[in-house]
Design a protein around this motif. Structure first.
Motif, PDB file in Angstrom:
ATOM      1  N   GLY A 482       0.825  -1.201   0.000  1.00  0.00           N
ATOM      2  CA  GLY A 482       0.000   0.000   0.000  1.00  0.00           C
ATOM      3  C   GLY A 482       0.861   1.254   0.000  1.00  0.00           C
ATOM      4  N   VAL A 483       0.339   2.330   0.575  1.00  0.00           N
ATOM      5  CA  VAL A 483       1.071   3.587   0.674  1.00  0.00           C
ATOM      6  C   VAL A 483       1.389   3.826   2.149  1.00  0.00           C
ATOM      7  N   TYR A 484       2.299   4.788   2.406  1.00  0.00           N
ATOM      8  CA  TYR A 484       2.745   4.992   3.772  1.00  0.00           C
ATOM      9  C   TYR A 484       2.921   6.477   4.061  1.00  0.00           C
ATOM     10  N   ALA A 485       3.260   6.801   5.292  1.00  0.00           N
ATOM     11  CA  ALA A 485       3.446   8.189   5.708  1.00  0.00           C
ATOM     12  C   ALA A 485       4.905   8.423   6.102  1.00  0.00           C
ATOM     13  N   LEU A 486       5.334   9.673   5.977  1.00  0.00           N
ATOM     14  CA  LEU A 486       6.671  10.091   6.410  1.00  0.00           C
ATOM     15  C   LEU A 486       6.531  11.098   7.544  1.00  0.00           C
ATOM     16  N   THR A 487       7.338  10.939   8.577  1.00  0.00           N
ATOM     17  CA  THR A 487       7.371  11.888   9.684  1.00  0.00           C
ATOM     18  C   THR A 487       8.796  12.378   9.858  1.00  0.00           C
ATOM     19  N   VAL A 488       8.965  13.696   9.903  1.00  0.00           N
ATOM     20  CA  VAL A 488      10.279  14.313  10.088  1.00  0.00           C
ATOM     21  C   VAL A 488      10.313  14.975  11.463  1.00  0.00           C
ATOM     22  N   ARG A 489      11.334  14.670  12.237  1.00  0.00           N
ATOM     23  CA  ARG A 489      11.537  15.292  13.544  1.00  0.00           C
ATOM     24  C   ARG A 489      12.871  16.025  13.551  1.00  0.00           C
ATOM     25  N   THR A 490      12.894  17.240  14.072  1.00  0.00           N
ATOM     26  CA  THR A 490      14.140  17.977  14.241  1.00  0.00           C
ATOM     27  C   THR A 490      14.752  17.576  15.575  1.00  0.00           C
ATOM     28  N   LEU A 491      15.943  16.984  15.535  1.00  0.00           N
ATOM     29  CA  LEU A 491      16.596  16.517  16.753  1.00  0.00           C
ATOM     30  C   LEU A 491      17.491  17.573  17.377  1.00  0.00           C
ATOM     31  N   SER A 492      18.203  18.329  16.536  1.00  0.00           N
ATOM     32  CA  SER A 492      19.106  19.356  17.045  1.00  0.00           C
ATOM     33  C   SER A 492      19.473  20.305  15.917  1.00  0.00           C
TER      34      SER A 492
END
Length: 538
Positions: A482-492
């Protein structure tokens, strides 16, 4: 002495007695401590609005809804409440204003197109808008219902009758909830890949990049999630300023409804490039512009980030054949802007396009041609050395391909990723993620969720060097179905601005769409308060 005076004296005496008792019986250790700093807690409710996909009978629309899983140690959405947990739910339903004559609601993954599930049961959309046994009108069934954080769900719709969608998420599904609407129109009117991250309601929007040109047919879609009507004003600004309006009383958007407005019906003036300003007199709405060009295809133009003296427009494709900057200064002062391109190795100033002057209340256009020159990157706008820090809004109109096989998309100025941002509907092919660090270098974490029909999440970390744009093929979950999601987190490090490009080639046409990843505002600042009787003595 008057009775009111006596009453006030009695109240004051009682308060003094209470305060005195507190002062004499309590020690410094017993006194309440100063209120602690505000805590960041997950939101308990969020709303999304998806505009009607279009009118082409050839259209195929995919909706993908997703809430990222909470990071380890994150408090629950009820941590600041009284212990009553809000029910976890995230559902999108057809806007009531579009129910009459609309096609059946889309079927979810695993359901047959005729509205019957594979196990023979009733599909969710079969009774949308159907009447109850007592003759009253039933609420439409959800078009899309998310089950749990960390795993997206998807639904499909075919044809041009799919309605606008309104949705609400609560409990554990509210923080960071996002929904992507992607429509493929392979040929004919409105050809293109049209993508939009469904928007939250607000009261003010700026859309630089729209047009009243003869080859364009642009609509602004207004959706109202609330129980009362919203009244909306739309202003159009061309290169010489505000265009003369034919409508002065505002546009009423009914409760739970969605209204498309053709821009050319709002003025008799002609303008190649316009900035659209949407504001509400009453209520709040979701707003987006559907831009259609006879030769260059179509796509959604979403609102620019809030007016600011600097702007980052991330994700210019390396093979772009035409890039145009459209900017507008909404204040009383002109803006003088320096233009730079942040590529994979550093920042350069485009030859012949080093700066742009944006006059107050007028739409300015700067042709950047093939500024990327084979390398994907981002455009950076900042005040010129001799210029004031004047707020602007901006967007890029980007074209890929040549001749009759051209396709267009828009990249508005993007707010930073901040703590976390997500985008849904990513695919095993044709998904590129661009991350720009206009100031200091930054470390980010990218999570690829499970797929809508299976797969194991994958997590990777990246370093984005200062003054560069890192463009990567998006990581894939293991065993993706299927399809999926992307999550971006700023660590520093410094702020990061990101976008996702989705491309689908159709008959040699490089169809594509770009969505920004602004902070999902999944947490809010909640101050801590305690009862303190000592204030009665001040």
């Amino acid at each position: 002495m008057k009775r009111t005076t006596l009453s006030l004296i009695a109240v004051a005496t009682a308060l003094a007695a209470i305060t005195g008792a507190a002062a004499t019986t309590g020690s410094d250790a017993d006194a309440p401590a100063a209120a602690s700093a505000a805590a960041r807690l997950p939101v308990e409710r969020s709303s999304l609005l998806c505009p009607a996909p279009g009118t082409s009978e050839l259209a195929e629309t995919l909706y993908t809804s997703y809430t990222p899983a909470a990071a380890a140690g994150t408090p629950s959405p009820t941590a600041s409440g009284d212990g009553d947990a809000p029910a976890a739910a995230a559902e999108l339903r057809a806007a009531t204003a579009r129910l009459a004559g609309a096609a059946d609601a889309p079927a979810e993954d695993g359901e047959k197109a005729d509205g019957e599930t594979e196990d023979g049961g009733e599909a969710a959309g079969d009774s949308a808008g159907a009447g109850k046994a007592d003759g009253s009108e039933a609420a439409p069934k959800p078009v899309l219902a998310l089950k749990q954080p960390g795993t997206p769900v998807a639904a499909e719709a075919d044809g041009g009758d799919a309605p606008a969608l309104l949705g609400t998420a609560s409990g554990a599904l509210a923080p960071g909830w996002t929904t992507q609407q992607t429509t493929t129109v392979p040929a004919g009117a409105g050809r293109g890949l049209l993508g939009i991250s469904c928007t939250g309601p607000d009261t003010d929007f700026w859309f630089p990049g729209a047009s009243l040109a003869g080859s364009r047919q642009d609509y602004v879609h207004l959706s109202n999630p609330d129980d009362a009507s919203a009244v909306v004003d739309i202003e159009l600004y061309g290169k010489d300023g505000l265009l003369k309006a034919t409508l002065t009383e505002g546009i009423t958007v009914p409760p739970g409804g969605s209204v498309p407005v053709l821009l050319s019906t709002l003025t008799t003036d002609k303008a190649e490039d316009v900035t659209v300003h949407v504001s509400t007199r009453a209520g709040r709405v979701g707003a987006a512009v559907r831009a259609f060009d006879e030769a260059l295809g179509s796509d959604w133009l979403t609102a620019s980030a809030a007016p600011a003296s600097t702007a980052v427009l991330p994700g210019i494709p390396g093979d772009a054949t035409s890039v145009q900057l459209v900017a507008f200064a909404p204040g009383e002062d002109d803006a003088a802007l320096t233009v730079r391109f942040a590529g994979p190795t550093g920042t350069i100033t485009p030859a012949g396009s080093e700066s742009v002057r944006v006059k107050s209340g007028m739409t300015s256009v700067l042709d950047l041609a093939d500024v990327s020159k084979g390398e994907a990157g981002s455009l950076l706008l900042s005040p010129a050395e001799d210029g004031a820090a004047t707020p602007v809004v901006a967007a890029l109109r980007v074209v890929r391909g040549t001749g009759e096989k051209r396709e267009t998309a828009f990249i508005p100025a993007a707010a930073p990723v901040g703590e976390r941002a997500s985008v849904a509907d990513n695919r095993d092919r044709g998904t590129l993620l661009s991350m720009a660090a206009p100031g200091a270098a930054a470390e980010v974490e990218v999570t690829a969720s499970a797929g809508t029909r299976g797969g194991t999440p994958a997590v990777k970390k990246y370093t984005v060097k200062a003054g560069t744009t890192l463009t990567i093929t998006a990581p894939l979950p293991e065993g993706l179905k299927g399809v999926y999601a992307l999550t971006v987190r700023t660590l520093s490090g410094g702020p990061v601005h990101a976008s996702r490009m989705l491309e689908v080639s159709e008959d040699g046409i490089p169809m594509f769409t770009v969505q920004n990843l602004p902070d999902d505002r999944g947490t809010v600042s909640v101050p801590t308060a305690e009862q303190d009787l000592t204030v009665l003595g001040h």
